[in-house]
Design a protein around this motif. Structure first.
Motif, mmCIF file in Angstrom:
data_model
loop_
_atom_site.group_PDB
_atom_site.id
_atom_site.type_symbol
_atom_site.label_atom_id
_atom_site.label_comp_id
_atom_site.label_asym_id
_atom_site.label_seq_id
_atom_site.Cartn_x
_atom_site.Cartn_y
_atom_site.Cartn_z
ATOM 1 N N ARG A 69 2.400 14.171 47.936
ATOM 2 C CA ARG A 69 2.800 15.504 47.493
ATOM 3 C C ARG A 69 1.818 16.021 46.446
ATOM 4 N NH1 ARG A 69 8.081 16.878 48.857
ATOM 5 N NH2 ARG A 69 9.230 15.193 49.914
ATOM 6 N N PHE A 70 1.600 17.323 46.439
ATOM 7 C CA PHE A 70 0.699 17.908 45.455
ATOM 8 C C PHE A 70 1.182 19.313 45.117
ATOM 9 C CE2 PHE A 70 -0.954 18.474 49.709
ATOM 10 C CZ PHE A 70 -1.255 19.813 49.788
ATOM 11 N N ARG A 71 0.789 19.779 43.926
ATOM 12 C CA ARG A 71 1.233 21.076 43.416
ATOM 13 C C ARG A 71 0.028 22.011 43.311
ATOM 14 N NH1 ARG A 71 4.384 20.616 38.056
ATOM 15 N NH2 ARG A 71 2.440 19.653 37.340
ATOM 16 N N VAL A 72 0.174 23.202 43.862
ATOM 17 C CA VAL A 72 -0.899 24.195 43.825
ATOM 18 C C VAL A 72 -0.494 25.312 42.863
ATOM 19 C CG1 VAL A 72 -2.259 25.836 45.156
ATOM 20 C CG2 VAL A 72 -1.568 23.658 46.197
ATOM 21 N N PRO A 73 -1.234 25.476 41.758
ATOM 22 C CA PRO A 73 -0.874 26.506 40.767
ATOM 23 C C PRO A 73 -1.557 27.843 41.059
ATOM 24 C CG PRO A 73 -2.620 25.151 39.892
ATOM 25 C CD PRO A 73 -2.336 24.629 41.287
ATOM 26 N N TYR A 74 -0.963 28.913 40.576
ATOM 27 C CA TYR A 74 -1.573 30.235 40.651
ATOM 28 C C TYR A 74 -0.873 31.150 39.659
ATOM 29 C CZ TYR A 74 2.538 31.595 43.372
ATOM 30 O OH TYR A 74 3.822 31.845 43.783
ATOM 31 N N PRO A 75 -1.582 32.136 39.105
ATOM 32 C CA PRO A 75 -0.949 33.074 38.174
ATOM 33 C C PRO A 75 -0.035 34.041 38.911
ATOM 34 C CG PRO A 75 -3.345 33.011 37.896
ATOM 35 C CD PRO A 75 -3.031 32.328 39.184
ATOM 36 N N SER A 76 1.117 34.298 38.318
ATOM 37 C CA SER A 76 2.030 35.299 38.851
ATOM 38 C C SER A 76 1.889 36.562 38.002
ATOM 39 C CB SER A 76 3.473 34.787 38.806
ATOM 40 O OG SER A 76 4.374 35.781 39.246
ATOM 41 N N ILE A 77 1.470 37.650 38.641
ATOM 42 C CA ILE A 77 1.128 38.879 37.922
ATOM 43 C C ILE A 77 1.850 40.062 38.564
ATOM 44 C CG2 ILE A 77 -0.760 40.397 37.217
ATOM 45 C CD1 ILE A 77 -2.622 37.967 37.554
ATOM 46 N N ASP A 141 0.136 38.101 43.319
ATOM 47 C CA ASP A 141 0.720 36.775 43.543
ATOM 48 C C ASP A 141 0.305 36.205 44.897
ATOM 49 O OD1 ASP A 141 1.939 37.428 41.190
ATOM 50 O OD2 ASP A 141 3.945 36.860 41.811
ATOM 51 N N SER A 142 0.541 36.971 45.950
ATOM 52 C CA SER A 142 0.228 36.476 47.285
ATOM 53 C C SER A 142 -1.266 36.265 47.469
ATOM 54 C CB SER A 142 0.751 37.461 48.337
ATOM 55 O OG SER A 142 0.125 38.727 48.201
ATOM 56 N N TYR A 143 -2.075 37.155 46.891
ATOM 57 C CA TYR A 143 -3.524 37.031 47.024
ATOM 58 C C TYR A 143 -4.039 35.784 46.312
ATOM 59 C CZ TYR A 143 -8.432 37.698 45.869
ATOM 60 O OH TYR A 143 -9.770 37.494 45.680
ATOM 61 N N LEU A 144 -3.625 35.584 45.060
ATOM 62 C CA LEU A 144 -4.120 34.440 44.291
ATOM 63 C C LEU A 144 -3.612 33.119 44.850
ATOM 64 C CD1 LEU A 144 -3.799 35.907 40.679
ATOM 65 C CD2 LEU A 144 -5.895 35.609 42.024
ATOM 66 N N GLU A 145 -2.379 33.104 45.308
ATOM 67 C CA GLU A 145 -1.853 31.886 45.927
ATOM 68 C C GLU A 145 -2.637 31.563 47.202
ATOM 69 O OE1 GLU A 145 2.336 29.980 47.639
ATOM 70 O OE2 GLU A 145 2.155 32.134 47.254
ATOM 71 N N GLY A 146 -2.922 32.580 47.995
ATOM 72 C CA GLY A 146 -3.683 32.363 49.216
ATOM 73 C C GLY A 146 -5.098 31.912 48.938
ATOM 74 N N ILE A 195 -9.983 31.776 39.904
ATOM 75 C CA ILE A 195 -8.633 32.337 39.938
ATOM 76 C C ILE A 195 -8.274 32.988 38.612
ATOM 77 C CG2 ILE A 195 -6.187 31.771 40.170
ATOM 78 C CD1 ILE A 195 -7.617 31.728 42.792
ATOM 79 N N LEU A 196 -8.602 32.329 37.515
ATOM 80 C CA LEU A 196 -8.283 32.876 36.194
ATOM 81 C C LEU A 196 -9.006 34.194 35.955
ATOM 82 C CD1 LEU A 196 -8.331 29.631 33.990
ATOM 83 C CD2 LEU A 196 -6.332 31.054 34.511
ATOM 84 N N LEU A 197 -10.291 34.250 36.301
ATOM 85 C CA LEU A 197 -11.056 35.467 36.089
ATOM 86 C C LEU A 197 -10.516 36.607 36.949
ATOM 87 C CD1 LEU A 197 -13.396 37.015 34.870
ATOM 88 C CD2 LEU A 197 -14.891 36.059 36.658
ATOM 89 N N GLN A 198 -10.221 36.314 38.207
ATOM 90 C CA GLN A 198 -9.686 37.369 39.065
ATOM 91 C C GLN A 198 -8.287 37.794 38.613
ATOM 92 O OE1 GLN A 198 -10.136 37.160 43.242
ATOM 93 N NE2 GLN A 198 -12.191 36.303 43.192
ATOM 94 N N GLY A 199 -7.511 36.839 38.105
ATOM 95 C CA GLY A 199 -6.207 37.197 37.586
ATOM 96 C C GLY A 199 -6.293 38.137 36.396
ATOM 97 N N LEU A 200 -7.261 37.902 35.512
ATOM 98 C CA LEU A 200 -7.460 38.791 34.366
ATOM 99 C C LEU A 200 -7.795 40.209 34.815
ATOM 100 C CD1 LEU A 200 -9.504 36.506 31.921
ATOM 101 C CD2 LEU A 200 -7.207 37.417 31.535
ATOM 102 N N ILE A 201 -8.547 40.320 35.901
ATOM 103 C CA ILE A 201 -8.919 41.644 36.411
ATOM 104 C C ILE A 201 -7.731 42.311 37.104
ATOM 105 C CG2 ILE A 201 -10.429 42.854 38.027
ATOM 106 C CD1 ILE A 201 -12.522 40.663 37.507
ATOM 107 N N LEU A 202 -7.024 41.536 37.918
ATOM 108 C CA LEU A 202 -5.939 42.115 38.709
ATOM 109 C C LEU A 202 -4.722 42.489 37.873
ATOM 110 C CD1 LEU A 202 -6.078 39.874 41.897
ATOM 111 C CD2 LEU A 202 -6.846 42.237 41.653
#
Length: 246
Positions: A69-77, A141-146, A195-202
């Motif tokens: 099992r593994f966990r995939v993180p992503y920012p929720s914006i 959310d969906s974009y960064l998770e994908g 992901i972090l940089l794109q999250g800051l922009i989005l």
């Protein structure tokens, strides 16, 4: 003579070695995926804590088999449509940069057309959000998770890609292993930062999502792999030289 023009005959031993390397590296990577994902969780949690983020860290749990099992993180914006001021400023900058490309030196023609391609993507986004902004179907959310999941998949198939395009050549075993793990290691550290940089922009507006997706998303990650591969192909065929010496 350039290697692309040289005749190359792959021996059965080269083929068997390439297949075995793909299998072994894939097994090692598969076992390392949970630890890599935990590293991503730590990096993204640290980044979202110390950067001006207005979202939360979400984690999705996956499993290949019952014990892996593994966990995939992503920012929720929260998705924010562009207001009139952001639209005008972005449109003005896009127009000015486009005009500036006509004054670039002639030896910079590849950069000029690359910039114009990027500007075209942003211009289409500006037109879309000027006409039908409420119908934009995607969320950060969906974009960064994908993007994060796609990145994990890309690293996972990297041994196979190199097996088909790099392992078949008569490089030494350390060279093959080194290039593979250097490329995979670079992507492991690069993805959470991307992901972090794109999250800051989005988090400012989804106006830039099309450009981030088409230009600075997966295509950028693939270019990184191509860059490492191109660098590796400049190395000497040490195994071939050793055979010639014998």
């Amino acid at each position: 003579m350039h290697r692309a023009l040289a005749r190359y005959v792959m021996s059965p031993a080269d083929l068997i070695t390439a297949v075995m390397m793909v299998i072994l590296i894939t097994i090692v990577w598969t076992l390392a995926v949970p630890a890599v994902c935990e590293l991503w969780v730590y990096m993204m949690d640290y980044g979202m804590t110390h950067l001006p983020f207005h979202g939360q860290l979400h984690i999705t749990t996956h499993h290949i088999v019952s014990f892996l099992r593994f966990r995939v993180p992503y920012p929720s914006i929260e998705p924010i449509l562009p207001d009139a001021q952001i639209w005008r400023i972005t449109g003005l900058i896009t127009l000015l940069v486009f005009i500036g490309t006509f004054f670039m030196p002639s030896q910079w023609i590849p950069v000029t057309y690359l910039l114009r391609g990027i500007l075209f993507v942003q211009a289409t986004a500006l037109v879309y959000f000027a006409l039908i902004p409420a119908e934009f179907p995607h969320t950060p959310d969906s974009y960064l998770e994908g993007l994060m999941s796609s990145g994990l998949a890309l690293i996972s198939i990297l041994p196979l890609l190199f097996g088909l395009t790099f392992f078949i050549f008569q490089f030494s075993m350390p060279q093959k292993v080194l290039l593979t793990f250097m490329t995979m290691g670079h992507l492991v550290l690069f993805f959470p930062l991307q992901i972090l940089l794109q999250g800051l922009i989005l988090q400012k507006t989804v106006l830039f999502m099309p450009m981030l997706y088409i230009v600075f998303g997966m295509p950028l990650d693939v270019l990184i792999i191509i860059a490492f591969y191109a660098w590796g192909m400049t190395w000497n065929f040490r195994a071939l030289e050793a055979r010639a010496a014998r």
